[in-house]
Write an enzyme that holds these catalytic residues in place. Structure first.
Site, PDB file in Angstrom:
ATOM      1  N   ASP A   6       1.760  -1.199  11.443  1.00 31.35           N
ATOM      2  CA  ASP A   6       2.214  -2.098  10.382  1.00 31.35           C
ATOM      3  C   ASP A   6       2.100  -3.556  10.826  1.00 31.35           C
ATOM      4  O   ASP A   6       2.205  -3.853  12.020  1.00 31.35           O
ATOM      5  CB  ASP A   6       3.677  -1.755  10.048  1.00 31.35           C
ATOM      6  CG  ASP A   6       4.085  -2.248   8.682  1.00 31.35           C
ATOM      7  OD1 ASP A   6       3.235  -2.822   7.965  1.00 31.35           O
ATOM      8  OD2 ASP A   6       5.265  -2.077   8.338  1.00 31.35           O
ATOM      9  N   ASN A  28      -0.459  -5.876   9.685  1.00 27.33           N
ATOM     10  CA  ASN A  28      -1.788  -6.511   9.627  1.00 27.33           C
ATOM     11  C   ASN A  28      -1.795  -7.708   8.673  1.00 27.33           C
ATOM     12  O   ASN A  28      -2.377  -8.751   8.978  1.00 27.33           O
ATOM     13  CB  ASN A  28      -2.846  -5.518   9.131  1.00 27.33           C
ATOM     14  CG  ASN A  28      -3.097  -4.394  10.105  1.00 27.33           C
ATOM     15  OD1 ASN A  28      -2.646  -4.446  11.236  1.00 27.33           O
ATOM     16  ND2 ASN A  28      -3.820  -3.379   9.676  1.00 27.33           N
ATOM     17  N   ASN A  74      -0.175   3.489  -0.594  1.00 28.13           N
ATOM     18  CA  ASN A  74      -1.102   2.351  -0.433  1.00 28.13           C
ATOM     19  C   ASN A  74      -2.124   2.244  -1.572  1.00 28.13           C
ATOM     20  O   ASN A  74      -2.718   1.190  -1.778  1.00 28.13           O
ATOM     21  CB  ASN A  74      -1.850   2.419   0.905  1.00 28.13           C
ATOM     22  CG  ASN A  74      -1.000   2.056   2.098  1.00 28.13           C
ATOM     23  OD1 ASN A  74      -1.220   2.524   3.206  1.00 28.13           O
ATOM     24  ND2 ASN A  74      -0.001   1.199   1.891  1.00 28.13           N
TER      25      ASN A  74
END
Ligand code: FPP
Length: 248
Positions: free
Chosen positions: A21, A23, A69
């Site tokens: 996590d 980015n 996502n």
């Protein structure tokens, strides 16, 4: 301090699961767009896979794309899928050289066809490797996986191949995507979020959790070694008492 040298080679987790996590935040800090952060994240993936091979971690599961996502902006989803295809295609020779076998978990049929083809090709080309198994969780969520297992078991009940008394934790495990892998002993999440986010809910029942503020693109070998050292400093009791564990 040489963190790698401090690791106890006799107490290496066999399977480590990672929620990669941060980015997007990493890219924003550099004044770049989110996808730049995902590109940099691939370099961390390469380093962590390499570190697993060096210290003897046999299974590494990376949460690369969750069911949720898909709700991100279309440009980001498209860019992530493209990145996945190009990274897998480019990295496969490297995986072969390092003895890494690729596997996937998740609703793979929901991925773009080009992505499915690239994945299958890499899975086939790396199938004989046995140094590290790299498992990519793609279009994955634990609730999806458990629901899928329940449907399969319900179908067996309907057909009469099993009775209700045959439903055991083992039968459930045999119907999860992860049936061929041991449960992770350690789960790492980067970027300061202390959540499990629908990841391996069943399989992490007894895992140790390691949360760090470091953003995924900055999570390189030394950060990984810190996580393993933290794991090695813990006592895993599996519901027993401390005294029972030390008398064993
Ligand atoms: C989370 O950061 C990261 C992702 C949803 C994608 C991770 C994917 C990669 C690192 C590339 C994977 C490639 C291979 C070959 C496995 P975020 O976007 O949620 O960051 P934020 O929380 O800062 O917004």
């Amino acid at each position: 301090m040489d963190l790698k040298a401090s690791i106890d080679k006799n107490n290496i987790p066999k399977h480590i699961a990672v929620i990669m996590d941060g980015n997007g935040r990493w890219a924003k800090k550099q004044g770049e767009d989110r996808i730049f952060g995902h590109h940099e994240g691939v370099n961390s993936v390469r380093e962590i896979v390499e570190a697993c091979g060096e210290i003897g971690v046999k299974y590494l599961t990376l949460y690369a794309f969750s069911t949720e996502n898909w709700n991100r902006p279309k440009e980001e989803v498209d860019a992530l899928m493209e990145l996945l295809v190009s990274s897998i295609s480019m990295e496969t020779p490297n995986l072969i050289e390092k003895g890494v076998r690729l596997k996937v978990i998740g609703d793979i049929a929901s991925l773009p066809p080009s992505c499915q083809t690239e994945l299958q090709e890499s899975i086939d080309r790396t199938a004989v490797n046995d140094r590290v198994t790299l498992i990519l969780a793609l279009s994955y969520s634990s609730k999806w996986e458990i629901t899928d297992a329940v449907k399969k078991i319900a179908a067996m009940l309907e057909k009469g191949t099993i009775n209700a008394k045959d439903i055991t934790p083992r039968l459930i495990e045999e119907n999860l995507n992860t049936k061929d892998f041991p449960d992770p002993e350690l789960m790492i999440r980067t970027s300061g979020e202390n959540r499990i986010s629908n990841f391996l809910l069943w399989q992490l029942a007894y895992a140790e959790f390691y949360f760090t503020d470091v953003l995924w693109p900055d999570f390189r070998k030394n950060e990984f070694y810190k996580a393993i050292l933290s794991y090695q400093g813990r006592e895993r009791r599996f519901g027993k008492t401390s005294e029972q564990i030390s008398s064993n």
